[in-house]
Write a protein that holds these residues in place. Sequence first.
Motif, PDB file in Angstrom:
ATOM      1  N   PRO A 102       0.809  -1.231   0.000  1.00 32.61           N
ATOM      2  CA  PRO A 102       0.000   0.000   0.000  1.00 32.61           C
ATOM      3  C   PRO A 102       0.839   1.276   0.000  1.00 32.61           C
ATOM      4  CG  PRO A 102      -0.062  -1.063   2.156  1.00 32.61           C
ATOM      5  CD  PRO A 102       0.585  -2.031   1.214  1.00 32.61           C
ATOM      6  N   GLU A 103       2.106   1.186   0.422  1.00 30.09           N
ATOM      7  CA  GLU A 103       2.970   2.362   0.436  1.00 30.09           C
ATOM      8  C   GLU A 103       4.043   2.278  -0.649  1.00 30.09           C
ATOM      9  OE1 GLU A 103       4.358   2.452   4.468  1.00 30.09           O
ATOM     10  OE2 GLU A 103       2.445   3.219   5.234  1.00 30.09           O
ATOM     11  N   ASN A 104       3.828   1.388  -1.612  1.00 27.89           N
ATOM     12  CA  ASN A 104       4.736   1.226  -2.761  1.00 27.89           C
ATOM     13  C   ASN A 104       6.170   0.882  -2.347  1.00 27.89           C
ATOM     14  OD1 ASN A 104       2.714   1.786  -4.718  1.00 27.89           O
ATOM     15  ND2 ASN A 104       2.958   3.978  -4.337  1.00 27.89           N
ATOM     16  N   VAL A 105       6.301   0.185  -1.238  1.00 34.53           N
ATOM     17  CA  VAL A 105       7.608  -0.308  -0.817  1.00 34.53           C
ATOM     18  C   VAL A 105       8.045  -1.411  -1.776  1.00 34.53           C
ATOM     19  CG1 VAL A 105       8.854  -1.518   1.022  1.00 34.53           C
ATOM     20  CG2 VAL A 105       7.223   0.310   1.582  1.00 34.53           C
ATOM     21  N   ALA A 106       9.334  -1.430  -2.134  1.00 32.76           N
ATOM     22  CA  ALA A 106       9.866  -2.430  -3.066  1.00 32.76           C
ATOM     23  C   ALA A 106       9.741  -3.831  -2.468  1.00 32.76           C
ATOM     24  CB  ALA A 106      11.324  -2.116  -3.385  1.00 32.76           C
ATOM     25  N   PRO A 107       9.765  -4.869  -3.313  1.00 28.63           N
ATOM     26  CA  PRO A 107       9.645  -6.248  -2.810  1.00 28.63           C
ATOM     27  C   PRO A 107      10.612  -6.543  -1.681  1.00 28.63           C
ATOM     28  CG  PRO A 107       9.496  -6.237  -5.193  1.00 28.63           C
ATOM     29  CD  PRO A 107       9.836  -4.838  -4.791  1.00 28.63           C
ATOM     30  N   MET A 108      10.088  -7.174  -0.634  1.00 29.08           N
ATOM     31  CA  MET A 108      10.856  -7.469   0.570  1.00 29.08           C
ATOM     32  C   MET A 108      11.302  -8.928   0.627  1.00 29.08           C
ATOM     33  SD  MET A 108       8.180  -5.284   2.900  1.00 29.08           S
ATOM     34  CE  MET A 108       8.840  -5.659   4.511  1.00 29.08           C
ATOM     35  N   PHE A 109      10.784  -9.753  -0.268  1.00 28.62           N
ATOM     36  CA  PHE A 109      11.211 -11.147  -0.376  1.00 28.62           C
ATOM     37  C   PHE A 109      10.847 -11.627  -1.770  1.00 28.62           C
ATOM     38  CE2 PHE A 109       7.130 -10.884   1.860  1.00 28.62           C
ATOM     39  CZ  PHE A 109       6.300 -11.666   1.082  1.00 28.62           C
ATOM     40  N   ASP A 110      11.277 -12.828  -2.130  1.00 26.61           N
ATOM     41  CA  ASP A 110      11.108 -13.352  -3.485  1.00 26.61           C
ATOM     42  C   ASP A 110       9.989 -14.378  -3.554  1.00 26.61           C
ATOM     43  OD1 ASP A 110      13.286 -11.864  -4.479  1.00 26.61           O
ATOM     44  OD2 ASP A 110      14.704 -13.411  -3.833  1.00 26.61           O
ATOM     45  N   VAL A 111       9.485 -14.603  -4.757  1.00 26.05           N
ATOM     46  CA  VAL A 111       8.574 -15.714  -5.027  1.00 26.05           C
ATOM     47  C   VAL A 111       9.374 -17.011  -4.964  1.00 26.05           C
ATOM     48  CG1 VAL A 111       7.071 -16.779  -6.762  1.00 26.05           C
ATOM     49  CG2 VAL A 111       7.068 -14.288  -6.458  1.00 26.05           C
ATOM     50  N   ILE A 112       8.780 -18.053  -4.402  1.00 30.91           N
ATOM     51  CA  ILE A 112       9.432 -19.354  -4.297  1.00 30.91           C
ATOM     52  C   ILE A 112       9.114 -20.185  -5.532  1.00 30.91           C
ATOM     53  CG2 ILE A 112       9.452 -21.539  -3.026  1.00 30.91           C
ATOM     54  CD1 ILE A 112       9.001 -19.987  -0.476  1.00 30.91           C
ATOM     55  N   ASP A 113      10.122 -20.869  -6.064  1.00 29.52           N
ATOM     56  CA  ASP A 113       9.909 -21.830  -7.153  1.00 29.52           C
ATOM     57  C   ASP A 113       9.330 -23.127  -6.597  1.00 29.52           C
ATOM     58  OD1 ASP A 113      10.881 -20.513  -9.528  1.00 29.52           O
ATOM     59  OD2 ASP A 113      12.897 -20.705  -8.705  1.00 29.52           O
ATOM     60  N   HIS A 114       8.402 -23.728  -7.356  1.00 30.23           N
ATOM     61  CA  HIS A 114       7.855 -25.031  -7.000  1.00 30.23           C
ATOM     62  C   HIS A 114       8.157 -25.993  -8.148  1.00 30.23           C
ATOM     63  CE1 HIS A 114       6.053 -23.227  -3.579  1.00 30.23           C
ATOM     64  NE2 HIS A 114       5.067 -22.629  -4.221  1.00 30.23           N
ATOM     65  N   ASP A 115       8.979 -26.996  -7.886  1.00 30.07           N
ATOM     66  CA  ASP A 115       9.466 -27.870  -8.946  1.00 30.07           C
ATOM     67  C   ASP A 115       8.370 -28.465  -9.834  1.00 30.07           C
ATOM     68  OD1 ASP A 115      12.008 -27.339  -8.124  1.00 30.07           O
ATOM     69  OD2 ASP A 115      12.308 -29.228  -7.061  1.00 30.07           O
ATOM     70  N   PRO A 116       7.248 -28.947  -9.285  1.00 33.16           N
ATOM     71  CA  PRO A 116       6.236 -29.536 -10.179  1.00 33.16           C
ATOM     72  C   PRO A 116       5.684 -28.564 -11.218  1.00 33.16           C
ATOM     73  CG  PRO A 116       5.840 -30.194  -7.919  1.00 33.16           C
ATOM     74  CD  PRO A 116       6.883 -29.126  -7.873  1.00 33.16           C
ATOM     75  N   PHE A 117       5.812 -27.247 -10.953  1.00 35.40           N
ATOM     76  CA  PHE A 117       5.282 -26.259 -11.893  1.00 35.40           C
ATOM     77  C   PHE A 117       6.374 -25.570 -12.693  1.00 35.40           C
ATOM     78  CE2 PHE A 117       2.153 -26.751  -8.533  1.00 35.40           C
ATOM     79  CZ  PHE A 117       0.987 -26.924  -9.261  1.00 35.40           C
ATOM     80  N   THR A 118       7.639 -25.893 -12.403  1.00 28.53           N
ATOM     81  CA  THR A 118       8.754 -25.321 -13.164  1.00 28.53           C
ATOM     82  C   THR A 118       9.452 -26.393 -13.985  1.00 28.53           C
ATOM     83  OG1 THR A 118      10.222 -25.574 -11.242  1.00 28.53           O
ATOM     84  CG2 THR A 118       9.137 -23.446 -11.527  1.00 28.53           C
ATOM     85  N   GLU A 119       9.731 -27.524 -13.357  1.00 28.13           N
ATOM     86  CA  GLU A 119      10.324 -28.662 -14.076  1.00 28.13           C
ATOM     87  C   GLU A 119       9.176 -29.592 -14.466  1.00 28.13           C
ATOM     88  OE1 GLU A 119      13.208 -30.301 -11.444  1.00 28.13           O
ATOM     89  OE2 GLU A 119      14.316 -28.424 -11.253  1.00 28.13           O
ATOM     90  N   THR A 120       8.491 -29.239 -15.539  1.00 27.31           N
ATOM     91  CA  THR A 120       7.200 -29.864 -15.853  1.00 27.31           C
ATOM     92  C   THR A 120       7.315 -31.281 -16.409  1.00 27.31           C
ATOM     93  OG1 THR A 120       7.257 -28.757 -18.003  1.00 27.31           O
ATOM     94  CG2 THR A 120       6.047 -27.669 -16.228  1.00 27.31           C
TER      95      THR A 120
END
Length: 332
Positions: free
Chosen positions: A124-142
């Motif tokens: 809500p205050e336009n603060v930059a990302p404070m952590f990353d999205v996590i990869d999930h192998d079943p949806f990345t290594e298809t």
Amino acid sequence: MLQRFPMAIPFGWFFVSYSDEVGVGDVKPLHYFGRDLVIFRNEQGEVGLLDAYCPHLGAHLGHGGKVDGDKLRCPFHGWGFRPNGFCTDIPYAKAIPPITKREPIAGPLPVVEKNGVVWAWYHPENVAPMFDVIDHDPFTETAGWSKPVRRVWSFASNPQEIAENGVDFAHFEFVHKMEAVPEGQATYDGHVRRSEAFGERTITLPDGTTKIIPSSVHTIQNGAGQKFTQLKGVVTLSLMVLATPVEADQVELRFCFTFPETAEDSPEYKTAMAAIENTCGQSGVEGDIPIWNYKIHRARPLLCDGDGPILRFRRYFEQFYVEGDTPRMAAV
């Protein structure tokens, strides 16, 4: 008047689209986080998510806007905006305003693409990302995993209410008619919550005999908007739970499943699809939705033995609000 939800929209990474739903050249209006937005993919393959209204004279970029090279052009006067929100081209101007050199004037939200999803960072205050999205192998290594199976619902609730459901153990008997659900173990590490639970299920075989099989549920919650669950029992299901706030009191909930790849005419495939329907149906999330749709949030609930670690979960979730956006619950 009774306020249903005393909390605002939490911050974090949230689903705004599946990647395969935004092709090169696509321009689409969206509405999330209480804002009108526009999503597009430029000819270089980059996805942008901008404020819907052109900062020039207010035209809606999602209705008539066109991709031109690396930019999205406004349908009104042709101003060109890159995915990062910078205006780099005004076709009729000899000199563009100096502010366009200094800052992104089109109200961009940070986006990343992982797990087949376009994730947007909302704060809500336009603060930059404070952590990353996590990869999930079943949806990345298809390789070795089925094509994702997707479901979506829209109702009056918010991400905290939905996420809290997983630690409300008492409701499984009364809403889902399930046997006792083991509490398992949970660990909290900053913005990440992990839990695992193990149990047994009794199944009836085609010959009428019964068999007891081990089952397990492993969950990772990464902030307010990303949750991944793997369910093992008769079949193995990998599930992304994607709850995106439309407004503070309206949410879109998506389930995205995959399972070990098998032929569509095989018994294993049919069993996996039946398990998905069970997870989505009345014995699953569709049993919860009518309650979520009408309940209120009790900031200071009256709890009893057997309710599950609701207060501990709320202390974890409080970190995803800016100060003053949620009442502090009583640690009773």
